[in-house]
Design a protein around this motif. Sequence first.
Motif, PDB file in Angstrom:
ATOM      1  N   PHE A  52     -11.688   0.168  -3.063  1.00 19.58           N
ATOM      2  CA  PHE A  52     -10.823   0.934  -3.962  1.00 19.58           C
ATOM      3  C   PHE A  52      -9.461   0.239  -4.028  1.00 19.58           C
ATOM      4  O   PHE A  52      -8.867  -0.061  -2.986  1.00 19.58           O
ATOM      5  CB  PHE A  52     -10.643   2.369  -3.462  1.00 19.58           C
ATOM      6  CG  PHE A  52     -11.830   3.259  -3.706  1.00 19.58           C
ATOM      7  CD1 PHE A  52     -11.844   4.135  -4.779  1.00 19.58           C
ATOM      8  CD2 PHE A  52     -12.934   3.213  -2.875  1.00 19.58           C
ATOM      9  CE1 PHE A  52     -12.939   4.956  -5.015  1.00 19.58           C
ATOM     10  CE2 PHE A  52     -14.030   4.033  -3.099  1.00 19.58           C
ATOM     11  CZ  PHE A  52     -14.032   4.905  -4.174  1.00 19.58           C
ATOM     12  N   ALA A  53      -8.974   0.008  -5.241  1.00 14.38           N
ATOM     13  CA  ALA A  53      -7.676  -0.630  -5.440  1.00 14.38           C
ATOM     14  C   ALA A  53      -6.761   0.284  -6.248  1.00 14.38           C
ATOM     15  O   ALA A  53      -7.235   1.176  -6.972  1.00 14.38           O
ATOM     16  CB  ALA A  53      -7.844  -1.970  -6.154  1.00 14.38           C
ATOM     17  N   ASN A  54      -5.455   0.047  -6.116  1.00 14.21           N
ATOM     18  CA  ASN A  54      -4.437   0.832  -6.828  1.00 14.21           C
ATOM     19  C   ASN A  54      -4.577   2.332  -6.563  1.00 14.21           C
ATOM     20  O   ASN A  54      -4.548   3.164  -7.472  1.00 14.21           O
ATOM     21  CB  ASN A  54      -4.504   0.566  -8.338  1.00 14.21           C
ATOM     22  CG  ASN A  54      -4.155  -0.874  -8.681  1.00 14.21           C
ATOM     23  OD1 ASN A  54      -3.593  -1.598  -7.873  1.00 14.21           O
ATOM     24  ND2 ASN A  54      -4.499  -1.284  -9.880  1.00 14.21           N
ATOM     25  N   ARG A  60      -2.590   7.610  -0.025  1.00  9.30           N
ATOM     26  CA  ARG A  60      -2.719   6.428   0.839  1.00  9.30           C
ATOM     27  C   ARG A  60      -2.754   6.800   2.323  1.00  9.30           C
ATOM     28  O   ARG A  60      -1.898   6.395   3.127  1.00  9.30           O
ATOM     29  CB  ARG A  60      -1.579   5.444   0.550  1.00  9.30           C
ATOM     30  CG  ARG A  60      -1.678   4.816  -0.823  1.00  9.30           C
ATOM     31  CD  ARG A  60      -0.544   3.858  -1.102  1.00  9.30           C
ATOM     32  NE  ARG A  60      -0.553   3.436  -2.507  1.00  9.30           N
ATOM     33  CZ  ARG A  60       0.375   2.681  -3.071  1.00  9.30           C
ATOM     34  NH1 ARG A  60       1.409   2.237  -2.337  1.00  9.30           N
ATOM     35  NH2 ARG A  60       0.303   2.366  -4.346  1.00  9.30           N
ATOM     36  N   SER A  61      -3.742   7.559   2.662  1.00  9.60           N
ATOM     37  CA  SER A  61      -4.033   7.866   4.064  1.00  9.60           C
ATOM     38  C   SER A  61      -5.523   8.133   4.182  1.00  9.60           C
ATOM     39  O   SER A  61      -6.181   8.506   3.196  1.00  9.60           O
ATOM     40  CB  SER A  61      -3.223   9.072   4.546  1.00  9.60           C
ATOM     41  OG  SER A  61      -3.686  10.257   3.931  1.00  9.60           O
ATOM     42  N   VAL A  62      -6.058   7.956   5.372  1.00  7.60           N
ATOM     43  CA  VAL A  62      -7.492   8.121   5.583  1.00  7.60           C
ATOM     44  C   VAL A  62      -7.914   9.549   5.272  1.00  7.60           C
ATOM     45  O   VAL A  62      -8.933   9.801   4.622  1.00  7.60           O
ATOM     46  CB  VAL A  62      -7.856   7.736   7.029  1.00  7.60           C
ATOM     47  CG1 VAL A  62      -9.321   8.048   7.302  1.00  7.60           C
ATOM     48  CG2 VAL A  62      -7.564   6.261   7.279  1.00  7.60           C
ATOM     49  N   ASN A  82     -11.060   2.456   5.597  1.00  5.50           N
ATOM     50  CA  ASN A  82     -10.211   1.452   6.233  1.00  5.50           C
ATOM     51  C   ASN A  82      -9.239   0.900   5.193  1.00  5.50           C
ATOM     52  O   ASN A  82      -9.650   0.209   4.251  1.00  5.50           O
ATOM     53  CB  ASN A  82     -11.050   0.307   6.811  1.00  5.50           C
ATOM     54  CG  ASN A  82     -11.878   0.755   7.999  1.00  5.50           C
ATOM     55  OD1 ASN A  82     -11.352   1.053   9.049  1.00  5.50           O
ATOM     56  ND2 ASN A  82     -13.195   0.814   7.808  1.00  5.50           N
ATOM     57  N   PHE A  83      -7.966   1.226   5.367  1.00  6.02           N
ATOM     58  CA  PHE A  83      -6.941   0.719   4.466  1.00  6.02           C
ATOM     59  C   PHE A  83      -6.551  -0.706   4.848  1.00  6.02           C
ATOM     60  O   PHE A  83      -6.537  -1.069   6.038  1.00  6.02           O
ATOM     61  CB  PHE A  83      -5.695   1.608   4.526  1.00  6.02           C
ATOM     62  CG  PHE A  83      -5.720   2.761   3.557  1.00  6.02           C
ATOM     63  CD1 PHE A  83      -5.208   2.618   2.278  1.00  6.02           C
ATOM     64  CD2 PHE A  83      -6.265   3.976   3.925  1.00  6.02           C
ATOM     65  CE1 PHE A  83      -5.233   3.666   1.384  1.00  6.02           C
ATOM     66  CE2 PHE A  83      -6.301   5.035   3.040  1.00  6.02           C
ATOM     67  CZ  PHE A  83      -5.780   4.885   1.759  1.00  6.02           C
ATOM     68  N   CYS A 173      -4.957  -0.637  -1.358  1.00  6.28           N
ATOM     69  CA  CYS A 173      -6.381  -0.984  -1.297  1.00  6.28           C
ATOM     70  C   CYS A 173      -7.017  -0.419  -0.031  1.00  6.28           C
ATOM     71  O   CYS A 173      -6.385  -0.406   1.038  1.00  6.28           O
ATOM     72  CB  CYS A 173      -6.569  -2.501  -1.334  1.00  6.28           C
ATOM     73  SG  CYS A 173      -6.022  -3.272  -2.868  1.00  6.28           S
ATOM     74  N   ALA A 174      -8.263   0.016  -0.168  1.00  4.34           N
ATOM     75  CA  ALA A 174      -8.991   0.552   0.980  1.00  4.34           C
ATOM     76  C   ALA A 174     -10.476   0.278   0.816  1.00  4.34           C
ATOM     77  O   ALA A 174     -11.010   0.291  -0.302  1.00  4.34           O
ATOM     78  CB  ALA A 174      -8.753   2.050   1.127  1.00  4.34           C
TER      79      ALA A 174
END
Length: 476
Positions: A52-54, A60-62, A82-83, A173-174
């Motif tokens: 996953f991007a943007n 933006r956290s698990v 996993n970021f 990204c993750a």
Amino acid sequence: HPPWLYYVHAVVVWGVCFVVRGFLFQAQAKFLKMRFEWLLGLPAPRATTILFANIPRTYRSVSQVTVFLSGIFSDDAVQEVNFVKHTSALASMVQAQERAKELGRKAELRAEKDGVRPTHRVRPSLAEPSGKQVDSISHYAEERQALQGRIEAERKRIVTEGDSLSSGINSPCAFVTFATRHQAEMARDLRFSANCKLWQVSSPPEPSAIRWQALLADPNRSALMKTFGYALIVALYLFFTPLCALITSAATTVDAGPLQPVWGALAPTLGLRLMLMLLPTILLTTFRLLFALRSDPEAQHHLQAWFFAFEFIFVILVTAVSTSLVDTIEQLAKQPMSVFDLLAAKMPDATHFYMNYLVLSWSTYSFMLLRVGNLVKFLVFKAALYTEEEAFQKAEPESQDSDGMGVRCTELSISVCILLIFSTLSPLVAPIAAVSFALSRITFGYLVVFAETRKPDLGGEFWVTQLGHVQLGPAL
């Protein structure tokens, strides 16, 4: 009225086009079977992981990503998140530790050779203004140990603060691993936002080939840098056009005296090849610096596309502009459709040029088999007191600028296009090309299987691009 032989030649050309088209479709059918087998054989977690991007800042956290995706699929759909994290401080420490390890190893090798433990003077400090003389082996071992403690502490801090939105550690990204492959395939085909620039999904690259800095790049800045990169490539194209025309006309403008026949035969081909040898390095450097490419194979794939465009124009179409670039451009500007008459008038006279071009490629295959670059690096590292095994590891892999998948695929595609275009004009091109392909099969069959280190691939994208390039031959 044209001679009857012209009609025979036209029929032969159309026959070549249909035969080549049939072979290409058969080859693609065989490739698809292998492609499906390769996809079905992908092991977990690679087959169940999506990149996953943007990702928006608020997610933006698990925990936030897990809750968001669980609401779309099911509570147990997401197994792991996993970021890609901002770890510039940690990366600097790891690099310093690797440098200390390398210097310590050199000190040990020096001690084995001289029988005396080497010493050196450290940098001046407040306690030691003139610098302290220390034992090199002990000093670098202590430095590695001290850095190891700092590295472990920094890693612990990143793990502890990573799930906090305010920390700024997580990048956009993750890598998300799903419970089943069916869920991963569904996620890859979904749109998670009305804004197409957010929550972009794709298959992740091979872990060993990921370019982490590209995943950390800001999307807006990446778009600007990419535009600048395209501008540089266009500028390179405009600069290379007159230079290429100058090189190919050198055979007639430069008088070599008694060696004029040899000069006239080899100068254009050799000069053009030397100039084209520099292009992959320039293009690949541009891609790495200005394009946010996620992996090294993707950079090679970009190189394949752009390098083929350069070679197709400057190797195959150069015969149409080799006499006078300005006059040719002026003529095409006035009458664009005259390009076909121009190529028909120029190409038959250039068959000897392409025979020399293919014959000259034979020597490059022998050079590849020697692996001169790797041999030189091996000898240099071995002379620096490394063991044979260590020198071998440091000498690999070969240069990806000149011997990567992108350049190799391009060179083979250009050779096939030369065969398809000029064999109908001069039948002698066919056996010369056959020898070239036989040598390439032997060379790459040995290098890839027995000599070179294994490298990650894109699962067939190079092959599909090659088929598209080869079809330009019959079209021209």
